[in-house]
Design a protein around this motif. Structure first.
Motif, PDB file in Angstrom:
ATOM      1  N   THR A 236      67.195  46.183   6.797  1.00 21.91           N
ATOM      2  CA  THR A 236      66.815  44.819   5.391  1.00 21.91           C
ATOM      3  C   THR A 236      65.267  45.512   6.133  1.00 21.91           C
ATOM      4  OG1 THR A 236      68.079  43.798   7.135  1.00 21.91           O
ATOM      5  CG2 THR A 236      66.006  42.635   5.765  1.00 21.91           C
ATOM      6  N   GLU A 237      64.128  46.397   6.923  1.00 16.32           N
ATOM      7  CA  GLU A 237      62.839  46.323   7.211  1.00 16.32           C
ATOM      8  C   GLU A 237      62.942  47.641   6.478  1.00 16.32           C
ATOM      9  OE1 GLU A 237      60.704  43.392   7.936  1.00 16.32           O
ATOM     10  OE2 GLU A 237      62.669  42.915   8.375  1.00 16.32           O
ATOM     11  N   GLY A 238      63.249  48.226   5.864  1.00 11.82           N
ATOM     12  CA  GLY A 238      62.978  49.669   4.789  1.00 11.82           C
ATOM     13  C   GLY A 238      62.600  50.859   5.901  1.00 11.82           C
ATOM     14  N   ILE A 239      63.375  50.984   7.165  1.00  9.47           N
ATOM     15  CA  ILE A 239      63.248  52.185   8.126  1.00  9.47           C
ATOM     16  C   ILE A 239      64.603  52.546   7.918  1.00  9.47           C
ATOM     17  CG2 ILE A 239      61.027  51.777   9.220  1.00  9.47           C
ATOM     18  CD1 ILE A 239      63.049  51.255  11.777  1.00  9.47           C
ATOM     19  N   GLN A 240      64.642  53.562   8.640  1.00 11.34           N
ATOM     20  CA  GLN A 240      66.301  54.507   8.196  1.00 11.34           C
ATOM     21  C   GLN A 240      66.997  53.935   9.843  1.00 11.34           C
ATOM     22  OE1 GLN A 240      65.823  58.827   7.660  1.00 11.34           O
ATOM     23  NE2 GLN A 240      65.275  58.651   6.182  1.00 11.34           N
ATOM     24  N   PRO A 241      67.799  53.562   9.880  1.00  8.64           N
ATOM     25  CA  PRO A 241      68.675  53.237  11.224  1.00  8.64           C
ATOM     26  C   PRO A 241      68.652  54.444  12.036  1.00  8.64           C
ATOM     27  CG  PRO A 241      70.037  52.968   9.541  1.00  8.64           C
ATOM     28  CD  PRO A 241      69.061  53.562   8.708  1.00  8.64           C
ATOM     29  N   ALA A 242      68.175  55.783  11.812  1.00  6.10           N
ATOM     30  CA  ALA A 242      67.561  56.402  13.038  1.00  6.10           C
ATOM     31  C   ALA A 242      67.009  56.733  13.428  1.00  6.10           C
ATOM     32  CB  ALA A 242      68.339  57.969  12.161  1.00  6.10           C
ATOM     33  N   ILE A 243      65.273  55.728  12.671  1.00  6.21           N
ATOM     34  CA  ILE A 243      64.529  55.892  12.769  1.00  6.21           C
ATOM     35  C   ILE A 243      64.682  54.785  14.577  1.00  6.21           C
ATOM     36  CG2 ILE A 243      62.142  55.231  13.069  1.00  6.21           C
ATOM     37  CD1 ILE A 243      62.692  57.777  10.352  1.00  6.21           C
ATOM     38  N   GLY A 244      64.991  53.603  13.710  1.00  2.39           N
ATOM     39  CA  GLY A 244      64.306  52.158  14.624  1.00  2.39           C
ATOM     40  C   GLY A 244      65.818  52.711  15.772  1.00  2.39           C
ATOM     41  N   PHE A 245      66.624  52.995  16.148  1.00  4.36           N
ATOM     42  CA  PHE A 245      67.501  53.449  17.235  1.00  4.36           C
ATOM     43  C   PHE A 245      66.385  53.896  18.278  1.00  4.36           C
ATOM     44  CE2 PHE A 245      71.147  52.007  14.914  1.00  4.36           C
ATOM     45  CZ  PHE A 245      71.770  51.881  15.656  1.00  4.36           C
ATOM     46  N   GLN A 246      66.308  55.681  17.294  1.00  2.00           N
ATOM     47  CA  GLN A 246      64.852  56.193  18.462  1.00  2.00           C
ATOM     48  C   GLN A 246      64.164  55.239  18.384  1.00  2.00           C
ATOM     49  OE1 GLN A 246      65.171  59.315  19.481  1.00  2.00           O
ATOM     50  NE2 GLN A 246      67.144  59.130  18.600  1.00  2.00           N
ATOM     51  N   LEU A 247      63.275  54.242  18.305  1.00  2.00           N
ATOM     52  CA  LEU A 247      62.274  53.549  19.086  1.00  2.00           C
ATOM     53  C   LEU A 247      62.302  52.419  20.153  1.00  2.00           C
ATOM     54  CD1 LEU A 247      58.814  52.238  18.350  1.00  2.00           C
ATOM     55  CD2 LEU A 247      60.583  50.895  16.395  1.00  2.00           C
ATOM     56  N   VAL A 248      63.745  52.361  19.310  1.00  2.00           N
ATOM     57  CA  VAL A 248      64.313  50.717  20.944  1.00  2.00           C
ATOM     58  C   VAL A 248      65.032  52.103  22.078  1.00  2.00           C
ATOM     59  CG1 VAL A 248      66.249  50.053  21.128  1.00  2.00           C
ATOM     60  CG2 VAL A 248      65.124  49.102  19.015  1.00  2.00           C
TER      61      VAL A 248
END
Length: 183
Positions: free
Chosen positions: A113-125
């Motif tokens: 929804t926020e326009g980033i790839q899920p893999a990057i979101g998981f790595q950030l968290v």
């Protein structure tokens, strides 16, 4: 995830795909039979087994209805495929990071929804909080994405420190901030 659970899910997924494939196939066969019957004089049987010749408009109407039904089935099949891909990705992330599926689903959906790839979101968290909702840094960064209050307020002026403990809000604002940094 154990192999038996994965195999059971995989069997269910394949049965669902096969069922929808068969529904679409039945519509195709029905349409083909109807079209094939056009060339040999179309007849419809009444309840008393007497044949009634169908006119071309009635046959065309039936063909159009079958065509609409087929498109509907194709649309539902495409939607089912998207849902299956989402569920498979979420289960994969949940298993890889050993986190609950609802957290994996939230990270996955909000990242998209926020326009980033899920893999990057998981790595950030993972890097920022190790998937801990109560993570807090010595600099005052809060939650899954380790947002500081001034940063969060730049995206939503009404946010307070307690709000940053809300999983979805923290992920949404953190991913939005990351997206802006990446740009």
């Amino acid at each position: 995830m154990s192999n038996s659970i994965w195999n059971t899910r995989e069997r269910r997924r394949r049965r669902l795909q096969f069922g929808e494939f068969m529904t679409g196939g039945a519509l195709l066969v029905g349409g083909a039979l109807l079209v094939g019957a056009l060339g040999s004089g179309v007849q419809r049987l009444r309840a008393d087994d007497t044949a009634v010749l169908l006119d071309a408009e009635e046959v065309n109407s039936d063909v159009r209805a079958l065509s609409r039904d087929l498109e509907d089935v194709r649309g539902r099949l495409a939607l089912t495929e998207v849902k299956l891909q989402r569920a498979t990705a979420i289960l994969g992330y949940s298993s890889r990071y050993r986190i609950p599926a609802d957290l994996a689903a939230a990270i996955y959906d909000i990242a998209l929804t926020e326009g980033i790839q899920p893999a990057i979101g998981f790595q950030l968290v993972k890097v920022e909080s190790s998937f801990r909702p109560d993570a807090r840094s010595v600099k005052g960064a809060i939650g899954y994405t380790q947002l500081r209050l001034p940063t969060a307020r730049s995206y939503d002026p009404t946010v307070n420190a307690d709000d940053l403990h809300n999983r979805d809000l923290n992920l949404r604002l953190g991913f939005r901030y990351l997206r802006d940094l990446l740009r």
